[in-house]
Structure formats: structure tokens, C-alpha cells
Write a protein that holds these residues in place. Structure first.
Motif, PDB file in Angstrom:
ATOM      1  N   LEU A 210       0.837  -1.206   0.000  1.00 47.75           N
ATOM      2  CA  LEU A 210       0.000   0.000   0.000  1.00 47.75           C
ATOM      3  C   LEU A 210       0.876   1.262   0.000  1.00 47.75           C
ATOM      4  CD1 LEU A 210      -2.824  -1.056   2.484  1.00 47.75           C
ATOM      5  CD2 LEU A 210      -2.971  -0.850  -0.014  1.00 47.75           C
ATOM      6  N   ASP A 211       1.986   1.230   0.761  1.00 50.24           N
ATOM      7  CA  ASP A 211       2.911   2.368   0.748  1.00 50.24           C
ATOM      8  C   ASP A 211       3.496   2.575  -0.650  1.00 50.24           C
ATOM      9  OD1 ASP A 211       2.588   2.915   3.437  1.00 50.24           O
ATOM     10  OD2 ASP A 211       4.253   1.618   4.054  1.00 50.24           O
ATOM     11  N   PHE A 212       3.864   1.471  -1.301  1.00 51.70           N
ATOM     12  CA  PHE A 212       4.412   1.562  -2.654  1.00 51.70           C
ATOM     13  C   PHE A 212       3.360   2.118  -3.619  1.00 51.70           C
ATOM     14  CE2 PHE A 212       5.199  -0.173  -6.892  1.00 51.70           C
ATOM     15  CZ  PHE A 212       6.489   0.268  -7.116  1.00 51.70           C
ATOM     16  N   ALA A 213       2.105   1.686  -3.462  1.00 46.54           N
ATOM     17  CA  ALA A 213       1.035   2.187  -4.326  1.00 46.54           C
ATOM     18  C   ALA A 213       0.832   3.684  -4.126  1.00 46.54           C
ATOM     19  CB  ALA A 213      -0.262   1.430  -4.036  1.00 46.54           C
ATOM     20  N   ASP A 214       0.865   4.134  -2.870  1.00 43.17           N
ATOM     21  CA  ASP A 214       0.726   5.568  -2.606  1.00 43.17           C
ATOM     22  C   ASP A 214       1.872   6.357  -3.235  1.00 43.17           C
ATOM     23  OD1 ASP A 214      -1.600   5.216  -1.204  1.00 43.17           O
ATOM     24  OD2 ASP A 214      -0.649   5.221   0.772  1.00 43.17           O
ATOM     25  N   PHE A 215       3.095   5.827  -3.074  1.00 43.94           N
ATOM     26  CA  PHE A 215       4.252   6.501  -3.654  1.00 43.94           C
ATOM     27  C   PHE A 215       4.150   6.564  -5.173  1.00 43.94           C
ATOM     28  CE2 PHE A 215       8.427   6.213  -5.658  1.00 43.94           C
ATOM     29  CZ  PHE A 215       9.042   7.356  -5.166  1.00 43.94           C
ATOM     30  N   ALA A 216       3.809   5.450  -5.806  1.00 41.27           N
ATOM     31  CA  ALA A 216       3.720   5.402  -7.271  1.00 41.27           C
ATOM     32  C   ALA A 216       2.605   6.313  -7.780  1.00 41.27           C
ATOM     33  CB  ALA A 216       3.480   3.965  -7.728  1.00 41.27           C
ATOM     34  N   ARG A 217       1.477   6.348  -7.084  1.00 43.62           N
ATOM     35  CA  ARG A 217       0.363   7.215  -7.506  1.00 43.62           C
ATOM     36  C   ARG A 217       0.806   8.674  -7.511  1.00 43.62           C
ATOM     37  NH1 ARG A 217      -2.822   6.072  -3.719  1.00 43.62           N
ATOM     38  NH2 ARG A 217      -3.737   4.245  -4.716  1.00 43.62           N
TER      39      ARG A 217
END
Length: 375
Positions: free
Chosen positions: A210-217
Motif C-alpha cells: 500500500l505504501d508503494f502504491a501511494d508513492f507510485a500514484r
């Protein structure tokens, strides 16, 4: 662009009138429309060279057309320091004449035997960058005005060159920012780290994903947008969480932010590359700490990204900032952010790097609090 056009068109009209007057003084005169064509044609031939900016090559390519346009004994173009090009016999006094015009900022007339000179300054955005000198045996008021108008027209072309250069630099900065949004190595390492927790700690793997998804978004947004310092710091926080999952206790980080600066608009992705640089090149796999401090400084926000890693020689740091931001290798984060800050706010807002071998690295940046909307 409109202001430059308003200068260029009257200049050409005046030059044309002078050319027509000179043609009428010649017994074997040609029709006026032929003189009109000749004037405009010579100006068109000189313009492309001047649109490349003022240097030896552009001056050399333009000077013979300017010589034909003015119809004087000789013509020379100088920078603020040297004679760049001339056509026709040029006297040794050209640099002395040029320095006088550069110092006064106005056209200068020099009597001489057998030829005198008219020297006018060339300006770009109010800054004197060189001179145009015309040598002739008759220094009439009409010639002085004509050389002045040619100088104004040349300055207009040099202004356009500066605008073209600024536009190209801005587009290049935007392109480089797009290319440097997310390091492929970071994506690979982050996903590998997450995969390592899937079996041993599924809950941790889910949180990291989820942290990676937030960063990528966040990082895949349009690169020329501005964002708030609060959002930029949130992106940095997600990045550091992913890196700490990879390095464990070897990586420590601290954040100290004044609440007043959280709403300040900052260029998109101006901090994450600096933090990535600190981890990748500062720590170099060793245990260390990354500290981020953002404080209120009246009309500006002052931000520092500091590590206690290996550091570097100060001369090396200078070369890193001067390097091509598009080149892969050490310093791409620093050079990229430095270029973007200078493009947006001006040269006074570039990065300041404080470092020494074995003493870590501190990168300082300033951003005005004034609201900006786009690069």
C-alpha cells in the motif's frame, strides 16, 4: 515576443528608408521595390545566425550580411570582451571603441582618418552583451541613426535567441523530470523487498504494498505540476518506509518541519531525489541517518536534506551540479533538482551543497512562498 516584434518592425522600416535614400544618391539607381527586397533579404539572411545567440560562429555568419545591409567601409561585431567577427578592413581600435560604448551604454561616434566609426551597444533583456561597429569615411547623422537601428534590430534577434534558449531549457527540464520520476532500481528493490515479506510477514507485505502504491500514484502525476510541501513530504515518508524495509536498522531518518511551511507550493518531486541521493551515494550501504528539516524563513521556506555518510570532495560536488542532469550516474537527483529550481525561480534559488570527505552531505534549498501553478 510581441515587444520584440514591435522593436524589429520599425527598425527594418528605418533601415529600408536609409537604404532607399542611399540608392537615390547613386546615379544608376534601381527601382525602389528592388531596394526594398534587398534590405529585407539581407536582414533575413542575417537573422538565423543571430537567433543562435551572440558568439564567434553566429557573428561570423551574420557580419557579411550586415556589412552589405549598411553599405559602409567595414563592419565589426564584438562581445563585451573580444572582437568576434568583422567584414572589410577593421581598424585595431575596434576594441577601444567598443569599450567606450559598453561603458556608456549609448552609441558612440569616433572621428578618424581615413575612416571614422559608429559603435552601438547590443542588449538582451536590458543587459549589454556586445557592440556593432560600422566604419566609413563619412559619418553623417543618417548613418549614426541607421547603425543604431540595425543595433536595435540585432538586439531584438538576440532577445528571441534568449527566449528560444529559455523555452528549450524549460522543455528539457520537464523531460528530464519525467525520466527521473521513479528510479527503475528503486522499483525493483522495493518489489523484491515486499516479496520477501509475503511468506514470513503477510501483514507487513500488505502495508508495504500500500505504501508503494501511494508513492507510485504520487510520483506518476504530471511532472510539471506544483504540489504542497506537505504532499512532497508524504511522498518522501512513503519512500523512506520502503527503503527502511529494505535496509532495516541500518537506515535511520528524522523529520523536523515547521507547521507554517506545510502549505507552501513546491516543484513536484523536488525532495525525493535528494533523499534517494543521500541513501544511494551518501550511505553507500553503510548504517546512517537521513535528516530532513523544513523551517519558516519569512517570505521563503528553507529546506535541508542531510546525511552522515561518506561525503565527497567539494570540487566533486560542484561538478555534480554542473553535470548533465540527463546522464545516468552519480548525482542525477542533485543536478535534476538544481536545474528545475533555477528554471522556475531563477539562478539564486539553485541547490547549495555542503560536504567534505567523511563528513556527510547537506543539501540546502529555498523556495518562495508565492503561489505558483505550473512550470
Amino acid at each position: 515576443m510581441l515587444t520584440t516584434a514591435c522593436v524589429v518592425l520599425p527598425c527594418l522600416a528605418f533601415i529600408l528608408g536609409h537604404t532607399l535614400a542611399r540608392r537615390r544618391a547613386v546615379p544608376d539607381r534601381r527601382p525602389d521595390r528592388e531596394a526594398t527586397f534587398t534590405t529585407l533579404h539581407l536582414a533575413a539572411l542575417a537573422a538565423p545566425a543571430l537567433r543562435a545567440g551572440l558568439n564567434r560562429d553566429s557573428a561570423r555568419r551574420a557580419v557579411r550580411h550586415l556589412h552589405a545591409l549598411l553599405g559602409t567601409y567595414a563592419v565589426a561585431i564584438t562581445s563585451t570582451e573580444a572582437a568576434l567577427a568583422w567584414d572589410g578592413p577593421c581598424t585595431d581600435e575596434v576594441l577601444t571603441y567598443a569599450r567606450s560604448a559598453l561603458a556608456s551604454g549609448r552609441a558612440q561616434v569616433f572621428a578618424g582618418e581615413p575612416y571614422g566609426a559608429v559603435v552601438v551597444p547590443l542588449t538582451v533583456d536590458g543587459r549589454i552583451v556586445g557592440t556593432l561597429a560600422a566604419f566609413d569615411d563619412e559619418l553623417s547623422a543618417g548613418l549614426v541613426r541607421t547603425v543604431g537601428e540595425v543595433g536595435r534590430w540585432m538586439s531584438g534577434q538576440l532577445e528571441l535567441a534568449e527566449l528560444d534558449s529559455s523555452r528549450r531549457r524549460a522543455l528539457e527540464a520537464d523531460r528530464r523530470a519525467l525520466r527521473a520520476q521513479i528510479s527503475p532500481h528503486f522499483v525493483y528493490n522495493a518489489l523484491t523487498t515486499i516479496a520477501s515479506f509475503v511468506r514470513t510477514d503477510p501483514k507487513r507485505a500488505r502495508e508495504l504494498l500500500l505504501d508503494f502504491a501511494d508513492f507510485a500514484r504520487y510520483a506518476l502525476r504530471r511532472a510539471h505540476d506544483f504540489t504542497t510541501l506537505a504532499d512532497e513530504l508524504t511522498c518522501v515518508d512513503r519512500y523512506l518506509l520502503l527503503e527502511r524495509a529494505r535496509f532495516g536498522d541500518k537506515l535511520r531518518f528524522s523529520l523536523q518541519v515547521a507547521p507554517e511551511v506545510l502549505p507552501v507550493p513546491v516543484p513536484f518531486l523536488c525532495l525525493q531525489p535528494l533523499v534517494e541521493n543521500a541513501i544511494k551515494h551518501g550511505m553507500r550501504g553503510r548504517a546512517g541517518e537521513v535528516r530532513i528539516v523544513a523551517r519558516d524563513a519569512g517570505p521563503e521556506a528553507h529546506i535541508t536534506v542531510e546525511d552522515d555518510g561518506a561525503g565527497m570532495d567539494p570540487e566533486c560536488a560542484r561538478r555534480v551540479l554542473d553535470d548533465d542532469p540527463g546522464r545516468e550516474g552519480t548525482g542525477i537527483g542533485l543536478a535534476n533538482v538544481d536545474l528545475r529550481l533555477r528554471q522556475i525561480y531563477g539562478d539564486g534559488y539553485g541547490l547549495v551543497v555542503e560536504t567534505a570527505l567523511g563528513a556527510g552531505t547537506k543539501v540546502r534549498l529555498r523556495v518562495p512562498k508565492a503561489q505558483l501553478t505550473s512550470l
